[in-house]
Scaffold this motif. Structure first.
Motif, PDB file in Angstrom:
ATOM      1  N   ALA A 204      15.909  -4.835  -5.213  1.00 17.10           N
ATOM      2  CA  ALA A 204      16.796  -4.478  -6.147  1.00 17.10           C
ATOM      3  C   ALA A 204      16.828  -3.124  -6.548  1.00 17.10           C
ATOM      4  O   ALA A 204      17.358  -2.406  -7.590  1.00 17.10           O
ATOM      5  CB  ALA A 204      16.738  -5.564  -7.486  1.00 17.10           C
ATOM      6  N   ALA A 205      16.156  -2.196  -5.783  1.00 19.27           N
ATOM      7  CA  ALA A 205      15.922  -0.770  -5.906  1.00 19.27           C
ATOM      8  C   ALA A 205      17.467  -0.178  -5.636  1.00 19.27           C
ATOM      9  O   ALA A 205      17.987  -0.545  -4.765  1.00 19.27           O
ATOM     10  CB  ALA A 205      14.868  -0.142  -5.375  1.00 19.27           C
ATOM     11  N   ALA A 206      17.827   0.899  -6.219  1.00 23.83           N
ATOM     12  CA  ALA A 206      18.982   1.417  -5.949  1.00 23.83           C
ATOM     13  C   ALA A 206      18.837   2.420  -4.603  1.00 23.83           C
ATOM     14  O   ALA A 206      19.827   2.367  -3.904  1.00 23.83           O
ATOM     15  CB  ALA A 206      19.444   2.704  -7.089  1.00 23.83           C
ATOM     16  N   ALA A 207      17.575   2.709  -4.350  1.00 21.87           N
ATOM     17  CA  ALA A 207      17.668   3.409  -3.119  1.00 21.87           C
ATOM     18  C   ALA A 207      15.993   3.190  -2.660  1.00 21.87           C
ATOM     19  O   ALA A 207      15.097   2.919  -3.348  1.00 21.87           O
ATOM     20  CB  ALA A 207      17.717   4.885  -3.207  1.00 21.87           C
TER      21      ALA A 207
ATOM     22  N   PRO B 207       0.889  -1.382  -0.147  1.00 20.35           N
ATOM     23  CA  PRO B 207      -0.057   0.140  -0.010  1.00 20.35           C
ATOM     24  C   PRO B 207       0.769   1.097   0.017  1.00 20.35           C
ATOM     25  O   PRO B 207       1.835   1.422   0.691  1.00 20.35           O
ATOM     26  CB  PRO B 207      -0.677  -0.149   1.255  1.00 20.35           C
ATOM     27  CG  PRO B 207      -0.618  -1.549   1.803  1.00 20.35           C
ATOM     28  CD  PRO B 207       0.406  -2.015   1.141  1.00 20.35           C
ATOM     29  N   HIS B 208       0.449   2.131  -0.820  1.00 23.82           N
ATOM     30  CA  HIS B 208       1.180   3.563  -0.860  1.00 23.82           C
ATOM     31  C   HIS B 208       2.560   3.201  -1.399  1.00 23.82           C
ATOM     32  O   HIS B 208       3.433   4.292  -0.824  1.00 23.82           O
ATOM     33  CB  HIS B 208       0.826   4.356   0.447  1.00 23.82           C
ATOM     34  CG  HIS B 208      -0.417   4.372   0.897  1.00 23.82           C
ATOM     35  ND1 HIS B 208      -1.385   5.405   0.389  1.00 23.82           N
ATOM     36  CD2 HIS B 208      -1.194   3.627   1.829  1.00 23.82           C
ATOM     37  CE1 HIS B 208      -2.454   5.236   0.772  1.00 23.82           C
ATOM     38  NE2 HIS B 208      -2.456   4.300   1.764  1.00 23.82           N
ATOM     39  N   ALA B 209       3.038   2.395  -2.183  1.00 24.51           N
ATOM     40  CA  ALA B 209       4.369   2.366  -2.796  1.00 24.51           C
ATOM     41  C   ALA B 209       4.217   3.172  -3.908  1.00 24.51           C
ATOM     42  O   ALA B 209       3.499   3.056  -4.849  1.00 24.51           O
ATOM     43  CB  ALA B 209       4.595   0.936  -2.741  1.00 24.51           C
ATOM     44  N   TYR B 210       5.418   3.703  -4.140  1.00 21.79           N
ATOM     45  CA  TYR B 210       5.782   4.541  -5.634  1.00 21.79           C
ATOM     46  C   TYR B 210       7.278   4.169  -5.862  1.00 21.79           C
ATOM     47  O   TYR B 210       7.940   4.040  -4.964  1.00 21.79           O
ATOM     48  CB  TYR B 210       5.606   6.247  -5.153  1.00 21.79           C
ATOM     49  CG  TYR B 210       4.221   6.421  -4.828  1.00 21.79           C
ATOM     50  CD1 TYR B 210       3.475   6.775  -5.710  1.00 21.79           C
ATOM     51  CD2 TYR B 210       4.140   6.459  -3.326  1.00 21.79           C
ATOM     52  CE1 TYR B 210       1.855   7.013  -5.400  1.00 21.79           C
ATOM     53  CE2 TYR B 210       2.532   6.795  -3.099  1.00 21.79           C
ATOM     54  CZ  TYR B 210       1.657   7.136  -3.965  1.00 21.79           C
ATOM     55  OH  TYR B 210       0.678   7.511  -3.598  1.00 21.79           O
ATOM     56  N   LEU B 211       7.280   4.016  -7.072  1.00 22.20           N
ATOM     57  CA  LEU B 211       8.581   3.927  -7.758  1.00 22.20           C
ATOM     58  C   LEU B 211       8.970   5.124  -8.681  1.00 22.20           C
ATOM     59  O   LEU B 211       8.037   5.588  -9.499  1.00 22.20           O
ATOM     60  CB  LEU B 211       8.453   2.585  -8.631  1.00 22.20           C
ATOM     61  CG  LEU B 211       9.888   2.238  -9.350  1.00 22.20           C
ATOM     62  CD1 LEU B 211      10.925   1.700  -8.186  1.00 22.20           C
ATOM     63  CD2 LEU B 211       9.560   1.099 -10.114  1.00 22.20           C
TER      64      LEU B 211
ATOM     65  N   ARG C 178      17.667   9.584 -16.681  1.00 21.39           N
ATOM     66  CA  ARG C 178      18.925  10.149 -16.782  1.00 21.39           C
ATOM     67  C   ARG C 178      20.173   9.344 -16.110  1.00 21.39           C
ATOM     68  O   ARG C 178      21.172   8.995 -16.678  1.00 21.39           O
ATOM     69  CB  ARG C 178      18.973  11.565 -16.481  1.00 21.39           C
ATOM     70  CG  ARG C 178      18.476  12.552 -17.442  1.00 21.39           C
ATOM     71  CD  ARG C 178      18.415  13.896 -16.883  1.00 21.39           C
ATOM     72  NE  ARG C 178      17.714  14.067 -15.506  1.00 21.39           N
ATOM     73  CZ  ARG C 178      18.031  15.132 -14.659  1.00 21.39           C
ATOM     74  NH1 ARG C 178      18.834  16.111 -15.109  1.00 21.39           N
ATOM     75  NH2 ARG C 178      17.570  15.097 -13.772  1.00 21.39           N
ATOM     76  N   THR C 179      19.958   9.240 -14.966  1.00 24.52           N
ATOM     77  CA  THR C 179      20.815   8.175 -13.886  1.00 24.52           C
ATOM     78  C   THR C 179      20.776   6.988 -13.802  1.00 24.52           C
ATOM     79  O   THR C 179      21.563   6.058 -13.376  1.00 24.52           O
ATOM     80  CB  THR C 179      20.722   9.098 -12.329  1.00 24.52           C
ATOM     81  OG1 THR C 179      19.441   8.571 -11.895  1.00 24.52           O
ATOM     82  CG2 THR C 179      21.063  10.645 -12.627  1.00 24.52           C
ATOM     83  N   LYS C 180      19.522   6.403 -14.430  1.00 27.33           N
ATOM     84  CA  LYS C 180      19.174   4.906 -14.710  1.00 27.33           C
ATOM     85  C   LYS C 180      19.028   4.445 -13.397  1.00 27.33           C
ATOM     86  O   LYS C 180      19.601   3.332 -12.884  1.00 27.33           O
ATOM     87  CB  LYS C 180      20.283   4.323 -15.228  1.00 27.33           C
ATOM     88  CG  LYS C 180      20.608   4.954 -16.790  1.00 27.33           C
ATOM     89  CD  LYS C 180      19.545   4.387 -17.691  1.00 27.33           C
ATOM     90  CE  LYS C 180      20.018   4.610 -19.187  1.00 27.33           C
ATOM     91  NZ  LYS C 180      19.705   6.051 -19.735  1.00 27.33           N
ATOM     92  N   ARG C 181      18.590   5.182 -12.392  1.00 29.33           N
ATOM     93  CA  ARG C 181      18.330   4.804 -10.737  1.00 29.33           C
ATOM     94  C   ARG C 181      17.095   4.600 -10.788  1.00 29.33           C
ATOM     95  O   ARG C 181      16.174   5.432 -10.918  1.00 29.33           O
ATOM     96  CB  ARG C 181      18.995   5.994  -9.981  1.00 29.33           C
ATOM     97  CG  ARG C 181      20.775   5.786  -9.564  1.00 29.33           C
ATOM     98  CD  ARG C 181      21.274   6.781  -9.034  1.00 29.33           C
ATOM     99  NE  ARG C 181      20.514   6.797  -7.600  1.00 29.33           N
ATOM    100  CZ  ARG C 181      20.918   6.245  -6.623  1.00 29.33           C
ATOM    101  NH1 ARG C 181      21.871   5.473  -6.633  1.00 29.33           N
ATOM    102  NH2 ARG C 181      20.264   6.220  -5.462  1.00 29.33           N
ATOM    103  N   THR C 182      16.588   3.888  -9.670  1.00 30.20           N
ATOM    104  CA  THR C 182      15.191   3.767  -9.434  1.00 30.20           C
ATOM    105  C   THR C 182      15.162   3.973  -7.599  1.00 30.20           C
ATOM    106  O   THR C 182      16.299   3.557  -6.995  1.00 30.20           O
ATOM    107  CB  THR C 182      14.677   2.466  -9.385  1.00 30.20           C
ATOM    108  OG1 THR C 182      15.695   1.292  -8.844  1.00 30.20           O
ATOM    109  CG2 THR C 182      14.609   1.843 -10.964  1.00 30.20           C
ATOM    110  N   THR C 183      14.160   4.468  -7.369  1.00 29.61           N
ATOM    111  CA  THR C 183      13.945   4.932  -6.054  1.00 29.61           C
ATOM    112  C   THR C 183      12.741   4.314  -5.649  1.00 29.61           C
ATOM    113  O   THR C 183      11.672   4.760  -6.366  1.00 29.61           O
ATOM    114  CB  THR C 183      14.086   6.378  -5.459  1.00 29.61           C
ATOM    115  OG1 THR C 183      15.457   6.899  -5.975  1.00 29.61           O
ATOM    116  CG2 THR C 183      14.089   6.663  -4.167  1.00 29.61           C
TER     117      THR C 183
END
Length: 81
Positions: free
Chosen positions: A51-54, A7-11, A16-21
């Motif tokens: 496996a998210a960058a942050a 619930p309430h998760a956002y990606l 540009r940086t190829k990063r996922t938070t």
């Protein structure tokens, strides 16, 4: 789709940086009683499991989007109801 069903998760995907938070709710003992072992922003295992960058708390999403916009990024926000 990132595969996280919480619930309430956002990606946030930064092309540009190829990063996922991944933005998640912090741990809440009351919610843990009903949701079980849901992923939380403050669980150190969450980053490895997703496996998210942050991983960050969902209440910091607005600040992340503002910084990205100030840096010239074009943001698209789609609310789901």
């Amino acid at each position: 789709v990132c595969g996280v069903e919480s619930p309430h998760a956002y990606l946030l995907l930064d092309g540009r940086t190829k990063r996922t938070t991944l933005f998640l709710l912090p741990r809440n003992e009351r919610r843990a009683g009903t949701d079980g072992n849901a992923l939380t922003a403050d669980d150190p295992r969450t980053r490895a499991l997703t496996a998210a960058a942050a991983v960050a708390p969902v209440d910091s999403l607005r600040a992340h989007l503002a910084r990205a916009e100030a840096a010239g990024a074009r943001a698209v926000f789609t609310p789901f109801t």
